[in-house]
Design an enzyme around this catalytic site. Structure first.
Site, PDB file in Angstrom:
ATOM      1  N   LYS A  15      -2.884  -9.910  -2.608  1.00  0.00           N
ATOM      2  CA  LYS A  15      -1.960  -9.538  -3.678  1.00  0.00           C
ATOM      3  C   LYS A  15      -0.599 -10.242  -3.560  1.00  0.00           C
ATOM      4  O   LYS A  15       0.082 -10.444  -4.565  1.00  0.00           O
ATOM      5  CB  LYS A  15      -1.791  -8.014  -3.774  1.00  0.00           C
ATOM      6  CG  LYS A  15      -1.027  -7.359  -2.639  1.00  0.00           C
ATOM      7  CD  LYS A  15       0.335  -6.853  -3.056  1.00  0.00           C
ATOM      8  CE  LYS A  15       1.170  -6.254  -1.963  1.00  0.00           C
ATOM      9  NZ  LYS A  15       1.025  -6.513  -0.578  1.00  0.00           N
ATOM     10  N   LYS A  66       2.619 -12.599   3.248  1.00  0.00           N
ATOM     11  CA  LYS A  66       3.899 -12.311   2.583  1.00  0.00           C
ATOM     12  C   LYS A  66       4.869 -13.469   2.791  1.00  0.00           C
ATOM     13  O   LYS A  66       5.513 -13.938   1.852  1.00  0.00           O
ATOM     14  CB  LYS A  66       4.523 -11.016   3.121  1.00  0.00           C
ATOM     15  CG  LYS A  66       3.687  -9.787   2.835  1.00  0.00           C
ATOM     16  CD  LYS A  66       4.414  -8.518   3.250  1.00  0.00           C
ATOM     17  CE  LYS A  66       3.433  -7.383   3.464  1.00  0.00           C
ATOM     18  NZ  LYS A  66       2.425  -7.205   2.430  1.00  0.00           N
ATOM     19  N   GLY A 115       0.800  -1.222   0.000  1.00  0.00           N
ATOM     20  CA  GLY A 115       0.000   0.000   0.000  1.00  0.00           C
ATOM     21  C   GLY A 115       0.834   1.273   0.000  1.00  0.00           C
ATOM     22  O   GLY A 115       0.462   2.269  -0.644  1.00  0.00           O
ATOM     23  N   ASN A 116       1.983   1.259   0.695  1.00  0.00           N
ATOM     24  CA  ASN A 116       2.795   2.483   0.795  1.00  0.00           C
ATOM     25  C   ASN A 116       3.439   2.891  -0.533  1.00  0.00           C
ATOM     26  O   ASN A 116       3.949   3.992  -0.661  1.00  0.00           O
ATOM     27  CB  ASN A 116       3.868   2.329   1.888  1.00  0.00           C
ATOM     28  CG  ASN A 116       4.957   1.322   1.523  1.00  0.00           C
ATOM     29  OD1 ASN A 116       4.701   0.301   0.900  1.00  0.00           O
ATOM     30  ND2 ASN A 116       6.176   1.609   1.910  1.00  0.00           N
ATOM     31  N   LYS A 164     -12.474 -10.886   4.485  1.00  0.00           N
ATOM     32  CA  LYS A 164     -11.659  -9.729   4.100  1.00  0.00           C
ATOM     33  C   LYS A 164     -12.497  -8.448   4.106  1.00  0.00           C
ATOM     34  O   LYS A 164     -13.430  -8.300   3.311  1.00  0.00           O
ATOM     35  CB  LYS A 164     -11.084  -9.997   2.703  1.00  0.00           C
ATOM     36  CG  LYS A 164     -10.362  -8.839   2.077  1.00  0.00           C
ATOM     37  CD  LYS A 164      -8.981  -8.635   2.664  1.00  0.00           C
ATOM     38  CE  LYS A 164      -8.317  -7.413   2.048  1.00  0.00           C
ATOM     39  NZ  LYS A 164      -7.097  -7.025   2.761  1.00  0.00           N
TER      40      LYS A 164
HETATM   41  P1  ADP Z   1       1.417  -3.991   2.537  1.00  0.00           P
HETATM   42  O1  ADP Z   1       0.486  -2.878   2.232  1.00  0.00           O
HETATM   43  O2  ADP Z   1       2.826  -3.717   2.105  1.00  0.00           O
HETATM   44  O3  ADP Z   1       0.910  -5.325   2.092  1.00  0.00           O
HETATM   45  P2  ADP Z   1       0.823  -4.728   5.306  1.00  0.00           P
HETATM   46  O4  ADP Z   1       0.398  -3.688   6.267  1.00  0.00           O
HETATM   47  O5  ADP Z   1      -0.188  -5.688   4.799  1.00  0.00           O
HETATM   48  O6  ADP Z   1       1.569  -3.974   4.112  1.00  0.00           O
HETATM   49  O7  ADP Z   1       2.022  -5.584   5.950  1.00  0.00           O
HETATM   50  C1  ADP Z   1       3.188  -4.959   6.469  1.00  0.00           C
HETATM   51  C2  ADP Z   1       3.065  -4.808   7.975  1.00  0.00           C
HETATM   52  O8  ADP Z   1       3.144  -6.084   8.602  1.00  0.00           O
HETATM   53  C3  ADP Z   1       4.164  -4.034   8.653  1.00  0.00           C
HETATM   54  O9  ADP Z   1       3.961  -2.642   8.597  1.00  0.00           O
HETATM   55  C4  ADP Z   1       4.097  -4.562  10.097  1.00  0.00           C
HETATM   56  O10 ADP Z   1       3.365  -3.662  10.912  1.00  0.00           O
HETATM   57  C5  ADP Z   1       3.310  -5.859   9.991  1.00  0.00           C
HETATM   58  N1  ADP Z   1       3.903  -7.051  10.591  1.00  0.00           N
HETATM   59  C6  ADP Z   1       3.182  -8.025  11.216  1.00  0.00           C
HETATM   60  N2  ADP Z   1       3.956  -9.017  11.643  1.00  0.00           N
HETATM   61  C7  ADP Z   1       5.236  -8.690  11.290  1.00  0.00           C
HETATM   62  C8  ADP Z   1       6.489  -9.340  11.445  1.00  0.00           C
HETATM   63  N3  ADP Z   1       6.606 -10.521  12.057  1.00  0.00           N
HETATM   64  N4  ADP Z   1       7.601  -8.717  10.967  1.00  0.00           N
HETATM   65  C9  ADP Z   1       7.502  -7.515  10.341  1.00  0.00           C
HETATM   66  N5  ADP Z   1       6.326  -6.855  10.169  1.00  0.00           N
HETATM   67  C10 ADP Z   1       5.196  -7.427  10.623  1.00  0.00           C
HETATM   68 MG    MG Z   2      -1.129  -6.103   2.896  1.00  0.00          MG
END
Ligand code: ADP
Ligand code: MG
Length: 313
Positions: A214, A276, A11-12, A129
């Site tokens: 995604k 991820k 998202g960023n 979701k």
């Molecule tokens: P994106 O939009 O890139 O998919 P998300 O918000 O879905 O981002 O996922 C990234 C977030 O996951 C990070 O900002 C962090 O707050 C969170 N997160 C949760 N568990 C972990 C972990 N074990 N290590 C790192 N980040 C984590």
């Molecule tokens: Mg995400």
């Protein structure tokens, strides 16, 4: 021969925290994202890009709701297609500018992409979701009754629609994406996890009301276009164990078995880092040489192995 990398943007990459989401906000974020990706292309990598669409499709859903008395509201699959076109358009224009500035003679291109899911996927019986804006209880209940949609109360913040999040099983346009990448195009595809579709008996496709993760769709795309590397760029520098706790530990290079152990211990949150890590592991499990989870501003360093979390066999 240059290495092919599928890059999944979070998202960023399109909207920063605190931004309102004007066209200019999103264009500015896309331009700084593209600046990172062009470094990879300059270093000789062949890039296929995919991206999220949560805030953008959320805004399109608000427009449907607000305008429905004047123009017909569109279903979710159509809103997903709109978001792919809109985001892809910004990427293609900003890419072209950056490629020209770097003296790289490549053409960027965006492909509206359908992703097949199974109508038998258990997710259809259990929508989880959240999509779109928060509503009051009365509106949510009226929508539930009139349309059969599922809505949930979200920790005191209001009511939100929830849709199924089925597993991606096939990128419908995979062959076109691969051929375009083979010919040297910088392809943007499968935005927002792709438009979820199911296959009909005659081989045609029909859109469904769902959202595909995604990162999982990005992994499938990486497999199907025969990428050497799969990279997920987000807003944290690495994957952590005990994330946010005093004993937090950031992971560098980790092999598949070790990562499986951490996953089983519950270190990676569902809905954010969970998918991820699952996607990165699946890529290596399915024969990919390396998957990377890193922050957007360290993209090239992570690709070269000096930053980010590297998952290897
Ligand atoms: P994106 O939009 O890139 O998919 P998300 O918000 O879905 O981002 O996922 C990234 C977030 O996951 C990070 O900002 C962090 O707050 C969170 N997160 C949760 N568990 C972990 C972990 N074990 N290590 C790192 N980040 C984590
Ligand atoms: Mg995400």
């Amino acid at each position: 021969m240059s290495k092919r990398v599928v890059v999944a943007l979070g998202g960023n990459a399109i909207l920063q925290r605190g931004q309102k989401g004007t066209e200019q906000d999103q264009r500015t974020s896309v331009a700084s994202t593209v600046a990172q990706i062009v470094k990879m292309i300059d270093a000789g990598y062949e890039v296929v890009l995919t991206h999220g669409n949560g805030p953008q499709v959320g805004a399109i859903l608000i427009q449907q709701e607000a305008g429905k008395d004047k123009v017909p509201a569109m279903p979710m699959d159509v809103c997903g297609a709109e978001s792919q076109g809109f985001i892809g358009y910004l990427f293609v224009q900003e890419f072209k500018k950056a490629l020209i500035a770097h003296g790289i003679a490549k053409e960027p291109l965006c492909l509206v992409t359908q992703v097949e899911v199974s109508s038998e996927d258990p997710a259809f019986a259990n929508p989880t979701k959240p999509v779109g804006p928060f509503y009051d209880e009365a509106t949510a209940k009226a929508r539930m009754e009139s349309s059969g949609e599922s809505w949930v109360e979200d920790s005191g913040r209001g009511w939100r629609r929830v849709v199924p999040s089925p597993k991606p099983i096939n990128i419908v346009e995979r062959q076109a994406i691969q051929e375009l990448a083979d010919r040297g195009y910088v392809v943007v595809a499968s935005g927002g996890g792709g438009i979820p579709v199911v296959k009909e008996a005659d081989g045609s496709y029909r859109g469904v009301e769902a959202v595909i993760d995604k990162d999982l769709a990005g992994e499938l795309l990486a497999q199907q276009v025969k990428a050497d590397l799969f990279m997920i760029l987000t807003d944290v520098p690495k994957v952590a164990l005990n994330y946010g706790k005093p004993e937090e530990k950031w992971l560098g290079k980790v092999d598949l078995d070790e990562m499986k152990g951490y996953q089983a211990e519950g270190h990676f949150k569902a809905g954010s880092m969970g998918p991820k890590v699952a996607a990165a592991m699946a890529f290596v499990e399915n024969g990919g040489s390396r998957a990377i989870i890193a922050s957007l501003d360290q993209a090239l360093e992570a690709l070269e192995g000096t930053e980010g979390t590297q998952i290897v066999k």
